[in-house]
Scaffold this motif. Sequence first.
Motif, short mmCIF file in Angstrom:
data_model
loop_
_atom_site.label_atom_id
_atom_site.label_comp_id
_atom_site.label_asym_id
_atom_site.label_seq_id
_atom_site.Cartn_x
_atom_site.Cartn_y
_atom_site.Cartn_z
N TYR A 268 107.20 44.79 26.54
CA TYR A 268 105.90 45.31 26.16
C TYR A 268 105.16 45.33 27.68
N GLN A 269 104.17 46.17 27.46
CA GLN A 269 103.31 46.44 28.70
C GLN A 269 101.94 46.03 28.36
N GLN A 270 101.35 45.39 28.99
CA GLN A 270 99.92 44.92 28.84
C GLN A 270 99.06 45.14 30.01
N LYS A 271 97.95 45.88 29.68
CA LYS A 271 96.76 46.04 30.59
C LYS A 271 95.88 45.25 30.63
N PRO A 272 94.94 44.83 31.71
CA PRO A 272 93.92 43.51 31.52
C PRO A 272 92.59 44.11 30.42
N GLY A 273 92.64 43.04 29.61
CA GLY A 273 91.71 43.11 28.50
C GLY A 273 92.23 43.75 27.30
N ARG A 274 93.50 44.34 26.92
CA ARG A 274 94.22 44.98 26.15
C ARG A 274 94.97 44.27 25.37
N ALA A 275 95.59 44.53 24.24
CA ALA A 275 96.62 44.15 23.49
C ALA A 275 97.96 44.53 24.19
N PRO A 276 99.11 43.96 24.03
CA PRO A 276 100.35 44.39 24.51
C PRO A 276 100.75 45.62 23.80
N LYS A 277 101.80 46.40 24.40
CA LYS A 277 102.01 47.80 23.76
C LYS A 277 103.53 47.62 23.83
N LEU A 278 104.13 47.99 22.66
CA LEU A 278 105.72 47.73 22.75
C LEU A 278 106.14 48.95 23.43
N LEU A 279 107.04 48.86 24.32
CA LEU A 279 107.79 49.86 24.93
C LEU A 279 109.48 50.02 24.53
N ILE A 280 110.16 48.77 24.27
CA ILE A 280 111.47 48.83 23.86
C ILE A 280 111.68 47.80 23.14
N TYR A 281 112.41 48.09 22.01
CA TYR A 281 113.28 47.16 21.18
C TYR A 281 114.79 47.24 20.95
N LYS A 282 115.30 46.32 20.64
CA LYS A 282 116.81 46.17 20.33
C LYS A 282 117.55 46.46 21.72
N ALA A 283 116.85 45.95 22.83
CA ALA A 283 117.30 45.88 24.20
C ALA A 283 117.28 47.37 24.88
N SER A 284 117.44 48.48 24.28
CA SER A 284 117.45 49.58 24.91
C SER A 284 116.99 50.96 24.00
N THR A 285 116.51 50.75 22.94
CA THR A 285 115.49 51.56 22.14
C THR A 285 114.28 51.93 22.48
N LEU A 286 114.07 53.08 22.85
CA LEU A 286 112.67 53.42 23.38
C LEU A 286 111.59 53.80 22.04
N GLN A 287 110.64 52.89 22.14
CA GLN A 287 109.74 53.03 21.20
C GLN A 287 108.93 54.52 20.98
N SER A 288 108.69 55.05 19.74
CA SER A 288 108.15 56.45 19.87
C SER A 288 106.89 56.42 20.58
N GLY A 289 106.92 57.69 21.09
CA GLY A 289 105.64 57.93 22.04
C GLY A 289 105.78 57.24 23.47
N VAL A 290 106.88 56.62 23.86
CA VAL A 290 106.64 55.90 25.20
C VAL A 290 107.49 56.84 26.15
#
Lengths: 121, 106
Positions: free
Chosen positions: B36-58
């Motif tokens: 996950y990526q998190q910026k100050p004051g924001r909720a985390p954002k999913l980047l990758i799951y299952k170790a290597s699968t890129l989340q849609s839109g990333v």
Amino acid sequence: QVPLVESGPGLVKPSETLSLICSVSDASITRDYWSWIRQPPGKGLEWIGNIYHSGSTNFDPSLQGRVTMSVDTSKNQFSLRLTSVTAADAAVYYCARSFSPSQGGGWFDSWGQGILVTVSS
Amino acid sequence: DIYMTQSPSTLSPSVGDRVTITCRASQNVSPWLAWYQQKPGRAPKLLIYKASTLQSGVPSRFSGSGSGTDFILTITSLQPDDFATYYCQQYNDYPYTFGQGTKLEI
């Protein structure tokens, strides 16, 4: 990804109960798994627990005994209750969606914006 | 509980750099790991799951690799928008647990 919105009091007195609700849009709460995750100020993420629409729950053992979760399918909402709060429970609380753990679906693809809960008398 | 340890805790890269962040689990969690990526004051954002699968839109400059207990998040050609804190998370077993975070500082 689905919109999630947390609501509830932003201030709770020590020893009292923290109660939060997460409202889910654009998806049925009768699918998937629904979690609460918290983040103390300046610190990392802590998973609190999750609930399935059947009412089945899983909690972090460190909070067992103080935490309960419930689902209201008629309102497409789920909730968190944390009893006997202390200053250590002060955090931003997030609700989030994940998928069936039996199918390896424990990642969180949707998050609420978070709600800051302060513990103070 | 499964403990997740990230390294380094902070990093000061430059725009255009290739960045790698490591996450080590206290036991085998493969392949049930997310980033996950998190910026100050924001909720985390999913980047990758299952170790290597890129989340849609990333963006494709983000990639994940690894297996067993050792995993890596790689950002090729770091962009200004990538300065944030990154977390790994295991979902091999309850309780789900996160790494302590890696902050990319300007």
